[in-house]
Scaffold this motif. Structure first.
Motif, mmCIF file in Angstrom:
data_model
loop_
_atom_site.group_PDB
_atom_site.id
_atom_site.type_symbol
_atom_site.label_atom_id
_atom_site.label_comp_id
_atom_site.label_asym_id
_atom_site.label_seq_id
_atom_site.Cartn_x
_atom_site.Cartn_y
_atom_site.Cartn_z
ATOM 1 N N LEU A 94 1.492 92.137 16.398
ATOM 2 C CA LEU A 94 2.332 93.062 17.167
ATOM 3 C C LEU A 94 3.507 92.307 17.751
ATOM 4 C CD1 LEU A 94 2.926 95.725 18.765
ATOM 5 C CD2 LEU A 94 1.334 94.872 20.512
ATOM 6 N N ILE A 110 4.182 97.027 14.673
ATOM 7 C CA ILE A 110 2.911 96.523 14.172
ATOM 8 C C ILE A 110 3.080 96.167 12.701
ATOM 9 C CG2 ILE A 110 0.493 97.069 13.709
ATOM 10 C CD1 ILE A 110 0.552 98.958 16.076
ATOM 11 N N PHE A 139 -2.466 98.937 19.096
ATOM 12 C CA PHE A 139 -2.793 97.710 18.369
ATOM 13 C C PHE A 139 -4.197 97.217 18.713
ATOM 14 C CE2 PHE A 139 -2.909 93.053 18.243
ATOM 15 C CZ PHE A 139 -2.569 92.817 16.925
ATOM 16 N N SER A 143 -6.841 97.312 15.738
ATOM 17 C CA SER A 143 -7.246 95.989 15.247
ATOM 18 C C SER A 143 -8.738 95.769 15.471
ATOM 19 C CB SER A 143 -6.428 94.890 15.928
ATOM 20 O OG SER A 143 -6.638 94.883 17.329
#
Length: 291
Positions: A94, A110, A139, A143
């Motif tokens: 990011l 991203i 994010f 993630s």
């Protein structure tokens, strides 16, 4: 020995002893398949206005779900639609640059690192999701999902150690004296990287020279070696040290973590767990040789 049984397309792997680390499909704890992490249409009016001023009606649109990332964007005078399967995502990071988008709407970019099958060959490429609102929250959630989906190495998941907590270290929880010392050394606490170590990954957030806030993650499966170095001043006055990670993922050649509080304890936990992760290669070899 291994006994394989097919049950309506579902593969059940029954193995003994060390091979019990093997995972059967569907046992990885992930969110609901249709869960939406981000959708451009859900942006606030502030974010939509900033995007309109920046790109007009040509602003790209994204839908990020637990299964895929769908992209609609203009390339020249043509509109292009693309879809990325989450299973093809190897890594991501990011970047958030100072500006109205970051301060008013938490926007950021991203970047996804992919490995896709095309024509029988594996092709690697990157995909950028621009001006994502509340990018840090998106994010972190997305993630975390990706690391759970990719929690396999040679078909074996990361082992669960009950005596080792999921969160190994968070620099945000360091003592005030250590934070103060780092602030003096780094010209302000905001310039010092924020480091979080878990049993999945190492996450570092730092400001770069270009006034860009970068968030990178390093999968523990890529760790080759862990080293600890402690200087006299840091050890005696702050009980701190530097931990160096060697290894390589798609956007990082290892990780350097400075002024880690209680560094010897953190190092010991991290090194022991990484050794167990790396032993999955040997475990599978032992199983194949019936040892």
């Amino acid at each position: 020995n291994a006994e394989y049984m097919g049950i309506v397309g579902y593969i059940f792997v029954k193995m003994t002893d060390a091979a019990a680390l093997l995972v059967t499909p569907g046992t990885v704890p992930v969110v609901a398949p249709k869960h939406i992490f981000y959708r451009t249409e859900d942006d606030s009016q502030c974010s939509k206005t900033l995007k309109m001023l920046r790109c007009g009606c040509c602003n790209p649109k994204y839908v990020v779900t637990a299964e895929s990332v769908k992209i609609e964007e203009w390339k020249g005078c043509s509109q292009k639609n693309d879809s990325v399967d989450v299973d093809d995502i190897l890594d991501l990071n990011l970047a958030q640059s100072c500006g109205p988008g970051y301060f008013w709407a938490g926007q950021g970019k991203i970047r996804l690192y992919l490995a896709e099958k095309k024509g029988g060959k594996e092709v690697e490429r990157t995909v950028d999701l621009h001006h994502v609102e509340k990018a840090k929250a998106v994010f972190d959630a997305f993630s975390s999902h990706i690391f759970k989906v990719n929690n396999l190495k040679l078909g074996m998941k990361r082992p669960e150690l009950k005596d080792m907590p999921f969160l190994v270290y968070d620099s945000g929880s360091d003592p005030s004296f250590l934070k103060f010392t780092r602030s003096i050394l780094c010209c302000g606490c905001c310039c010092f990287p924020h480091t979080v170590i878990t049993k999945e990954r190492i996450t570092t957030t730092r400001w770069t020279a270009g006034c860009t806030k970068m968030t990178d993650q390093f999968d523990l499966d890529h760790v080759e070696n862990v080293q600890l170095k402690r200087g006299c001043v840091a050890t005696c006055f702050c009980n701190a040290g530097d931990i160096y990670i060697t290894g390589k993922d798609k956007d990082q050649d290892g990780v350097k973590m400075h002024w880690i509080h209680d560094s010897k304890k953190v190092y010991s936990k991290l090194d022991d767990y990484c050794n167990i992760l790396n032993n999955r290669n040997r475990v599978l070899g032992d199983t194949g040789m019936h040892r």
